[in-house]
Design an enzyme around this catalytic site. Structure first.
Site, short mmCIF file in Angstrom:
data_model
loop_
_atom_site.label_atom_id
_atom_site.label_comp_id
_atom_site.label_asym_id
_atom_site.label_seq_id
_atom_site.Cartn_x
_atom_site.Cartn_y
_atom_site.Cartn_z
N ASP A 84 -0.21 7.27 -3.17
CA ASP A 84 -1.57 7.09 -3.97
C ASP A 84 -1.75 8.16 -5.23
O ASP A 84 -1.98 7.81 -6.16
CB ASP A 84 -2.73 6.90 -3.00
CG ASP A 84 -2.81 5.56 -2.39
OD1 ASP A 84 -2.25 4.54 -3.06
OD2 ASP A 84 -3.46 5.20 -1.66
N HIS B 175 0.78 -1.35 0.01
CA HIS B 175 -0.17 0.01 -0.13
C HIS B 175 0.86 1.50 -0.10
O HIS B 175 2.07 1.04 0.11
CB HIS B 175 -1.03 0.05 1.12
CG HIS B 175 -2.00 -0.58 0.90
ND1 HIS B 175 -3.06 -0.18 0.13
CD2 HIS B 175 -2.94 -1.70 1.56
CE1 HIS B 175 -4.09 -1.12 -0.08
NE2 HIS B 175 -4.00 -1.86 0.87
#
Length: 384
Positions: A160, A130
């Site tokens: 992200d 992540h």
């Protein structure tokens, strides 16, 4: 509206940076069609559709990609699209029958955007991860935080969204411009580790010339300096001071007056900690709003630290229209801004499958075939 009007982009729905990239393209006028699984993904059941803001300005078709008819439906759309973007782990799209080789065979001009954390190649390519992991591997996470403390987590903005979604959107637009001249599409491999590393370019350079220490919290922009810091005020709120250039630092000294005599040598690094302690004491003497008034006409690089509940009410945001507020949902307006072809929030987030029949008809699928796809479950139309 928007500079990308006339372009059709297929988004294979995912989470995080992929939807953000697609939203960025849709905000600029691209016809973004979100291909979602019937029933939705991980967060679908937990989310109020009105607040599914990463899916604004898009239309949605629900397709079961585990069926041959579903895959063939997407390939039919690919034949007429300008770009496709997806955010699956390497190999997933190939196993579905929607990999880049297959899609480019159907449409040689297609730009095929791929969003991953580790990239399409390399020893970690197939590992899970992540945002936090990708940022950690670039050294960016190590550099963030205060001296003597563990690294500070920068939300998921660096991996992200900044290093991932925006880089993918940028890469797709670059490839679309190239395809306009060459007539040939290509694959855009957007990896969050690559993007986060690119965002660190100037810091890497500063480290190599000895200007930036690897010891976090000791440098100019990482809370080491007293003139680039967040300070608590009398009402337990915060202000930000960023008086880096000498003229702004001089203005800070002038605005604070005799309270900070003896701090004229801005780059006396041996005394940064004591200078910071003195400033902290000074700033505790007034509330945040009182410091707002005190610094109103001072050129010192200052701003109050606003909460998310406060931001849209600030006069500067209101004057610029930074946020769009319809009375029920507020959200950032599209950025950047264009003088002649501005982007806009023109369509709210769509329910899964809200436009399935409409989209298929636009791609030339006849009514009989649409009915067959809906009856089989390969495609689903949301109840209206």
């Amino acid at each position: 509206m928007g500079p990308l009007a006339g372009l059709t982009i297929i988004e294979i729905a995912g989470i995080g940076p992929g939807p953000f990239a697609a939203m960025s393209l849709a905000d600029m006028g691209a016809n973004v069609i979100r291909v979602e699984r019937p029933g939705g993904g991980l967060f679908a059941a937990q989310q109020d559709t009105r607040l599914d803001l990463l899916n604004r300005n898009k239309r949605c078709i629900a397709v079961d990609l585990k069926t041959e008819a579903g895959v063939d439906t997407v390939l039919t759309m690919v034949e007429q699209a300008d770009a496709l973007l997806e955010g699956n782990r390497p190999g997933v799209m190939e196993r579905l029958g929607l990999g880049p080789d297959t899609c480019l065979q159907r449409n040689p001009k297609l730009v095929y955007g791929r969003m991953t954390g580790w990239g399409q190649q390399g020893p970690l390519a197939h590992e899970v991860g992540h945002d936090l992991n990708y940022v950690a591997l670039t050294g960016a996470l190590h550099a963030m935080g205060r001296a003597g403390e563990k690294p500070a987590i920068p939300l998921n903005l660096v991996g992200d969204f900044g290093g991932g979604g925006l880089m993918l959107a940028y890469g797709i637009v670059c490839a679309l411009l190239e395809a306009k001249n060459s007539g040939r599409g290509q694959v855009v491999d957007a990896a969050m580790i690559d993007g986060a590393a690119t965002l660190m370019t100037s810091v890497y350079a500063a480290n190599q010339v000895g200007f930036w220490s690897d010891e976090r919290g000791t440098n100019v922009l990482d809370s080491g300096a007293h003139f680039y810091e967040v300070y608590e005020t009398a009402d337990a709120r915060y202000i930000s001071i960023a008086s880096v250039e000498p003229q702004f630092y001089a203005a800070l000294l002038a605005a604070l007056g005799e309270d900070i005599e003896g701090m004229e040598n801005q780059w006396d690094m041996a005394n940064w900690a004591s200078f910071k302690e003195r400033l902290a004491g000074v700033f505790k003497n007034k509330t945040r709003d009182e410091w707002d008034a005190h610094f109103a006409d001072a050129d010192i690089c200052y701003a109050p630290v606003l909460s998310m509940a406060e931001v849209r009410h600030h006069p500067h945001h209101q004057a610029r229209g930074t946020f769009v507020d319809d009375g029920e949902v507020w959200q950032p307006a599209p950025a950047p801004r264009f003088s002649r072809t501005p982007g806009a929030v023109s369509r709210p987030p769509a329910e899964i499958g809200a436009h399935s029949r409409e989209i298929l008809a636009e791609f030339g699928v006849d009514d009989q075939r649409i009915d067959a796809l809906l009856d089989s479950g390969a495609v689903k139309q949301a109840d209206n």
